[in-house]
Design an enzyme around this catalytic site. Sequence first.
Site, PDB file in Angstrom:
ATOM      1  N   THR B   2       0.859  -1.190   0.000  1.00 32.27           N
ATOM      2  CA  THR B   2       0.000   0.000   0.000  1.00 32.27           C
ATOM      3  C   THR B   2       0.890   1.233   0.000  1.00 32.27           C
ATOM      4  O   THR B   2       1.960   1.238   0.581  1.00 32.27           O
ATOM      5  CB  THR B   2      -0.908   0.044   1.242  1.00 32.27           C
ATOM      6  N   LYS B  29      -5.142   5.624  -9.854  1.00 29.24           N
ATOM      7  CA  LYS B  29      -4.026   5.357  -8.947  1.00 29.24           C
ATOM      8  C   LYS B  29      -2.804   5.027  -9.792  1.00 29.24           C
ATOM      9  O   LYS B  29      -2.929   4.567 -10.927  1.00 29.24           O
ATOM     10  CB  LYS B  29      -4.338   4.214  -7.986  1.00 29.24           C
ATOM     11  N   THR B  40      -0.779  -1.597 -11.556  1.00 37.60           N
ATOM     12  CA  THR B  40       0.074  -0.456 -11.267  1.00 37.60           C
ATOM     13  C   THR B  40      -0.652   0.859 -11.499  1.00 37.60           C
ATOM     14  O   THR B  40      -0.804   1.674 -10.617  1.00 37.60           O
ATOM     15  CB  THR B  40       1.326  -0.544 -12.149  1.00 37.60           C
ATOM     16  N   GLU B 125       6.730   8.683  -8.062  1.00 38.55           N
ATOM     17  CA  GLU B 125       7.604   8.277  -6.966  1.00 38.55           C
ATOM     18  C   GLU B 125       8.730   9.278  -6.740  1.00 38.55           C
ATOM     19  O   GLU B 125       9.609   9.438  -7.574  1.00 38.55           O
ATOM     20  CB  GLU B 125       8.178   6.882  -7.257  1.00 38.55           C
ATOM     21  N   ASN B 248      12.501   3.095  -4.178  1.00 34.92           N
ATOM     22  CA  ASN B 248      12.783   1.911  -4.990  1.00 34.92           C
ATOM     23  C   ASN B 248      13.963   1.086  -4.532  1.00 34.92           C
ATOM     24  O   ASN B 248      14.102  -0.061  -4.946  1.00 34.92           O
ATOM     25  CB  ASN B 248      12.951   2.318  -6.458  1.00 34.92           C
TER      26      ASN B 248
END
Lengths: 253, 253
Positions: B2, B29, B40, B125, B248
């Site tokens: 999550t 999302k 994804t 990200e 990552n």
Amino acid sequence: MTTDRGIKAACLEVALPSGPSIRLAAQAKGAGMISPKFATMLCFVQTDAAIDAETLDLLAGVTVRRSFERVSVDGQLSTNDSVFVLANGAANVTIEPETPDELAFGEALDALLRQLALEMVADGEGAERVGRVIVRGGVELVEPVARAVADSPLVKTALHGADPNYGRILQAVGQALAGRAPFVVDLSIQGQQVVSASVALDIEDDDFAELEREVAADEVEFELTIPGEGGETEVFFSDFGHGYIEINAEYTT
Amino acid sequence: MTTDRGIKAACLEVALPSGPSIRLAAQAKGAGMISPKFATMLCFVQTDAAIDAETLDLLAGVTVRRSFERVSVDGQLSTNDSVFVLANGAANVTIEPETPDELAFGEALDALLRQLALEMVADGEGAERVGRVIVRGGVELVEPVARAVADSPLVKTALHGADPNYGRILQAVGQALAGRAPFVVDLSIQGQQVVSASVALDIEDDDFAELEREVAADEVEFELTIPGEGGETEVFFSDFGHGYIEINAEYTT
């Protein structure tokens, strides 16, 4: 721009099959596509053998393809990467083309350039760890697959974090093979098979713990088998960590 | 896994040319190629208009190509990015194909998806800043050039560091055009031309200071003109900073 990176230099003495010895020395610089304004990757090789320009050009071409063309720090081509090979004949030894001496000279040149190319990756911008991806399969497919793995920021960050994340390897392979071949892939990490015919193997706890230790090594090897036959290649690549961000986000040309 | 990323949702009420109003809502999302094991990038669109499946499929295809297919967080394809468009007819309004109503509906869908796609990049990200690269030139060349710029780790780290580093943009263009076209390129950053016919312009100190302020904005626009005619495209991309490395490199699947 000056950088404070490690010196990449090596030398070899080669006893030729025909008797005499000759010397080879090489020095290289480069750690990323630093700036198009500057020579980025430079390598100078010297030998005291005498060798005609055509033969030397041929050997340089073959060995450069097996060394500097097989490495990636950030996947970014430079405008001016160069390898110079100089032969001054000071040893009074002539390497004749198509002789065992030429083969021995070529092998020594190959060893020298591969060592410097590897050192270049290990000394890449922010690099802490080197990955080596070996791909076997279709002649046309091995190169794009190896490049996709070596240049994936997800694979490079997993290498940085010492994470045996085979999902990211398979994703990069899938991206390179999209629309080109069935997705049937075997993968071994440091000699331990983790994926067979695209299915993750059930790895025992002990083996997984061993794998986690292995991927924290200075050099981590990934072996891939993809559809097709007759092709094999390898690419050495550096990890992607905070050091790369610091070097590249925090300077201005 | 999550994540605690921002909610990406939007809705629109559309007054149709024929009179009645219908509503469109969408939620999405996604923030990177998180893992091939999970869905994804997901986007769900709802409308209370009635519209036949064929027309909706056509409009979805066109608008997805103008929105989600024009963004990049890390250049890594996922196995399962999906956009679902659902029409329940609750408004008792039918959109007939090839009418002004269909055009108005399509424009609204386009605006909605582009907004969510942009929010996805802005929420990528580790992202702190969004780049938009617009490329005009040869039909076959604009896409690889825009992708090369958007996916270059050197461009993405420069965006992160708010560095008006046009050399890195030109390097990415050159890599994409290698062997394909003469290298004649114009570049503007935030509307200020910095390169003309591949030559860096002499920028006044005041203008450069202004440029340095501009590239620290939340969204930075790069406009490129390359050889050829008839092609134009754009890609929105996020920067590459420590946040990307943290996300990552420091989790294991």
